[in-house]
Structures are given as C-alpha cells and as structure tokens.
Enzyme design. Structure first.
Site, PDB file in Angstrom:
ATOM      1  N   THR B  54       1.776  62.213  17.983  1.00 45.86           N
ATOM      2  CA  THR B  54       1.471  63.469  17.293  1.00 45.86           C
ATOM      3  C   THR B  54       2.355  64.579  17.861  1.00 45.86           C
ATOM      4  O   THR B  54       2.898  65.397  17.130  1.00 45.86           O
ATOM      5  CB  THR B  54      -0.022  63.827  17.461  1.00 45.86           C
ATOM      6  OG1 THR B  54      -0.796  62.770  16.916  1.00 45.86           O
ATOM      7  CG2 THR B  54      -0.373  65.117  16.739  1.00 45.86           C
ATOM      8  N   LYS B  82      -6.061  73.321  37.793  1.00 47.51           N
ATOM      9  CA  LYS B  82      -6.494  74.334  38.746  1.00 47.51           C
ATOM     10  C   LYS B  82      -7.740  75.060  38.250  1.00 47.51           C
ATOM     11  O   LYS B  82      -8.170  76.042  38.843  1.00 47.51           O
ATOM     12  CB  LYS B  82      -5.360  75.336  39.001  1.00 47.51           C
ATOM     13  CG  LYS B  82      -4.150  74.702  39.652  1.00 47.51           C
ATOM     14  CD  LYS B  82      -2.960  75.657  39.672  1.00 47.51           C
ATOM     15  CE  LYS B  82      -1.670  74.913  40.000  1.00 47.51           C
ATOM     16  NZ  LYS B  82      -0.526  75.475  39.281  1.00 47.51           N
ATOM     17  N   HIS B 131      -8.912  66.235  12.860  1.00 54.48           N
ATOM     18  CA  HIS B 131      -7.475  66.080  13.060  1.00 54.48           C
ATOM     19  C   HIS B 131      -6.800  66.338  11.707  1.00 54.48           C
ATOM     20  O   HIS B 131      -6.263  65.427  11.080  1.00 54.48           O
ATOM     21  CB  HIS B 131      -7.174  64.661  13.584  1.00 54.48           C
ATOM     22  CG  HIS B 131      -5.795  64.470  14.122  1.00 54.48           C
ATOM     23  ND1 HIS B 131      -4.829  65.457  14.109  1.00 54.48           N
ATOM     24  CD2 HIS B 131      -5.201  63.387  14.701  1.00 54.48           C
ATOM     25  CE1 HIS B 131      -3.717  64.988  14.649  1.00 54.48           C
ATOM     26  NE2 HIS B 131      -3.930  63.741  15.014  1.00 54.48           N
TER      27      HIS B 131
END
Ligand SMILES: [Zn+2]
Lengths: 156, 306
Positions: B54, B82, B131
């Site tokens: 994709t 993080k 999607h």
C-alpha cells in the site's frame, strides 16, 4: 413514594433524581462522576417501592445542580428518571430526562482497540440510536449494559 | 470528490466513486496527461504498521503525478516509540506535507487524525476498520471485469477483521449488487457493518459454505484467514481448509467469474488458479496506482478539475 417519605428525606439545596430503574443508582453516581470526593452529601435509596416502576432507586445529591448535559446522559441508564432541582427545600424545577443525540466524553468505547481508548487527546463520542449507542470513531455498538462502559476515570 | 479527507467508504457516493474510476481509466490510458500535474506537491506516508505494498502504491502514484513523498521511517525508530500521541505526530507532519496517508493499528485512528490536520488525509487502513482506497481499486477491477450493476458478488474469508471487506461491502451498496458473505461462524461480519449494510438497504446473505452459491457469482473476493485469530493451530487448519480455492473448486463457477484478492495471499488461492482466466488479483494490485493517482488528484485539486 408517599408525601410523607419525601418530607422525611428532604434536602435543602441540590438535586433529587427519582424514578431510577432499580439497581441503577450507583451507576447514576458513576456517570455523574460523584464519588463523595467533592464533599457532596449523597443519599441513595435502592429498591424503594414505586407505583410507576414497581421498584425504583432514588438518588439525592446535596449542593449540586445537574447540568442539562448530565441530565441527558442519565437518560441512557435511567430513561424514566425525573430530576428535581431543590432550592431552600422547595422543588423549583422538575424535569424528565431526554435522550440526547450524542454523548461526549462520558462513556468509554468497549472496543479496546479503538483510538479513543489510546493515549490521545480525544474524548469518546457516541451517537445515540433508537436501540443503542455507536462510537463515532470505530463504529462499535453498545446495545445493553451501558453502565459497564462508564468511564470511571473521568473526573467529576 | 467533495471531501477533504477519505476516511471511510461510507462517505463515498456513487457519483464520487464513478468520478474517481473514470479519472483512473483516463490516467491508465494515457499517464502522460498527468505527469507534472502535481509538481512540487509533497505527500506524507505515515505508516504506523508495515504495509509495503500500500505504501509503495501511494508512493508511486504521487511520483507519477510529479510530486514527492516523505515518510516516517520504521515505527521502531520514530517518535511513536517514545510515546508521542498520534494527534501530535500528525500535527507535526502536517507542516511538512500537502496531504497525508495514514496506516495505523487502531480503529478510528484516521478519523481522529483528520480532526487535527488541515491537509487532506487518506485512511490506508485503521486496524480492523476501513481501507477505502483499496475499495476504490477493487471497484475499478470489478467494473473492468463484470461491470458494477446487476451483478452478484461473493466475499469470502475473514469478514470479521477484514477491513478491505468492510469498506468494499459498504461501497457496493451504491450499486445494484447482490452480496453473499461466506465465512466461518466465528469470522462473520461485525455487527456494526451488518447494521450499516441493512441501513443502506443492501441485498445481503450470509453463508458458511461457498459451494451453494458459487454458480451464481460474477465476482468472488477472497480474503486471508489469519492464523493468529485462532487459539490453536488445529482449529485454524480445520477452518482455513474449507475456504481454499483451486481450479477444481471453480468447476462449478460461471466461465466469466472474476476471482479477486487484496493480497498478500498465503494458501487460500492455489497458484494453479493464476493460470485460469478467472484470476484478476495481480491486475487488481496493479490498478492501485492509477486509482490512487486519480484519488490524490481529486483530493489535491479540491474537487476542481483544471
Ligand atoms: Zn470506538
């Protein structure tokens, strides 16, 4: 509930939430974010005989008037509830709850993988449908037991 | 297209879909017409989980429009590790790019991200959610092979977690399509998708076996049943075997049946099927580039055709 009982348990200022479905009183407090830490004096009656409901719960919160959005949210778990606003021992307002079109920031999405359950700066949002609620982010339904999805971590 | 973002197939009308597919067909015929059309435009590829195809397909589409792409590198090396929120990440990247493509493991992530950015955002997969750009290339492939009206489509495999299925089935409700869903009981369409299909007035039926309906189908859309959905390997094997296609399976099918798959496949379609005229899945993958070119063109042009 008779006039006599009502008189006995009168509060001076605050809100009386009456005609809550039996067993839902504590969920009402949770949904309102009332856990006593705010210093409010709260009394709860459970399984009180009721002409309309058979058995009902009743919640009295001293020195706190519910906002319209809080009242809306109550409709999800206590559709029959009446809200009495009390000032100086007098009922100054008596309202029935109404179903809101959406509920923002009160319930958590039952889909653990929903982005609203992550560490994001976003409130949960649910559209209220005739037969339940639907997460506006992931589409997941809540059909029954709304109370199980009340976000207890919400600050009052 | 009138939308700033493409988050869900549910927001696509028939007119939207046809506009993108028509444009994709023009581009497919003569890619030169759009070669420098978006020169200087930067598309950010924000992939919070790996998806080589994709990502490459959007990358190629943008470059063929004359633009450029930037990406975050691997998730492991990015600020996501993080602990930065998605909302912060997309607000930062918005400053670098004219449009964004987002793949993220959480349902609803694309919708949330779109609330924080002012540039067009395309949902390239949000967990088990949606999607929609895949759906546009699926529709393009169906239209090329069978047309989009008065057809019968079978969708088979993992319908519960298959986001391509959720988007496709919703988009098909814009057309005169009979939809048959074939899956093990445990991998049926989620309630929310069934609800939407019902609300859209779709003609839908659900089955546990393909055999009974195969002869009626014009299109068979196969998806992978993922091993990790099952508590133990044996249970997976029992189920998965029922939903495998080989040339013998297709003996009962119409000669004109089109077999599709969003890929990658594992063993749900026997490679021997590749040699039959039914197989269209590689063509389907190739269609991703012109379709995504047309989609990006529409979003970057704000609906204006120059
Ligand atoms: Zn959700």
């Amino acid at each position: 509930m008779s006039d006599h009982e009502l008189r006995v348990s009168k509060i001076r200022n605050g809100t009386v939430i009456d005609h809550v479905a039996a067993g839902q009183a504590l969920n009402v407090l949770t949904i309102l974010g009332i856990d006593g830490s705010g210093g409010e004096s709260v009394s709860v009656g459970m399984n009180v005989p009721s002409g309309r409901l058979g058995r009902k719960d009743i919640v009295k919160v001293e020195d706190r008037e519910l906002s319209p959005s809080e009242v809306d949210v109550l409709s999800l778990i206590a559709p029959e509830a009446t809200i009495n606003i009390v000032r100086d021992y007098e009922v100054v307002e008596k309202n029935r709850v109404e179903r809101p079109e959406r509920v923002v920031g009160v319930l958590s999405c039952p889909n653990h993988n929903c982005i609203t359950n992550g560490d994001e700066p976003v409130a949960s949002k649910f559209t209220v449908l005739p037969d339940g609620l639907r997460c506006e982010y992931c589409g997941t339904f809540i059909r029954e037991s709304f109370a199980g999805h009340i976000d207890g971590s919400r600050s009052a | 297209m009138r939308h700033d973002h493409l988050i869900s197939a549910a927001q696509l009308s028939r007119a939207d879909i046809e506009a993108v597919l028509d444009r994709a067909a023009e581009i497919d015929d003569d890619p030169a017409t759009v070669r420098e059309r978006h020169a200087g435009t930067v598309l950010a590829l924000c992939f919070f989980e790996p998806s080589t195809r994709t990502k490459m397909s959007f990358d190629t589409a943008m470059k063929r429009l004359g633009g450029e792409t930037i990406d975050m590198g691997s998730v492991e090396s990015s600020s996501v590790k993080k602990g930065e929120s998605l909302a912060d990440t997309v607000r930062v990247i918005e400053g670098y790019a004219d449009a964004m493509v987002l793949r993220h493991p959480s349902e609803g992530s694309a919708k949330m991200a779109s609330e924080f950015v002012g540039v067009p955002l395309v949902n390239a997969g949000d967990g088990a959610g949606q999607h929609p750009s895949q759906t546009l290339l699926d529709l393009y492939t169906i239209r090329e092979n069978a047309g989009l009206d008065d057809i019968t489509v079978g969708i088979m495999g993992d319908l519960k977690y298959g986001r391509t299925v959720h988007s496709l089935s919703m988009a098909l409700t814009n057309f005169d399509v009979r939809q048959h869903f074939v899956s093990p009981e445990s991998l049926r369409l989620p309630r929310s998708v069934r609800y939407d299909l019902h609300e859209a007035g779709a003609q839908v039926r659900e089955h546990e076996e393909l055999a009974g309906i195969l002869p009626e189908l014009d299109v068979l859309y196969v998806t992978r049943i993922q091993r990790e959905r099952f508590p133990d390997e044996r249970e997976y094997r029992e189920v998965a075997g029922e939903y495998q296609i080989d040339p013998e399976t297709l003996d009962e099918a119409k000669e004109s049946l089109t077999v599709m798959h969003p890929l990658p496949r594992v063993d749900e379609i026997d490679p021997a099927v590749d040699e039959t005229p039914h197989a269209q899945y590689f063509e389907q993958a190739h269609n991703g580039v012109p379709v995504r070119m047309a989609l990006l063109d529409a979003l970057l042009s704000g609906g204006e055709r120059r």
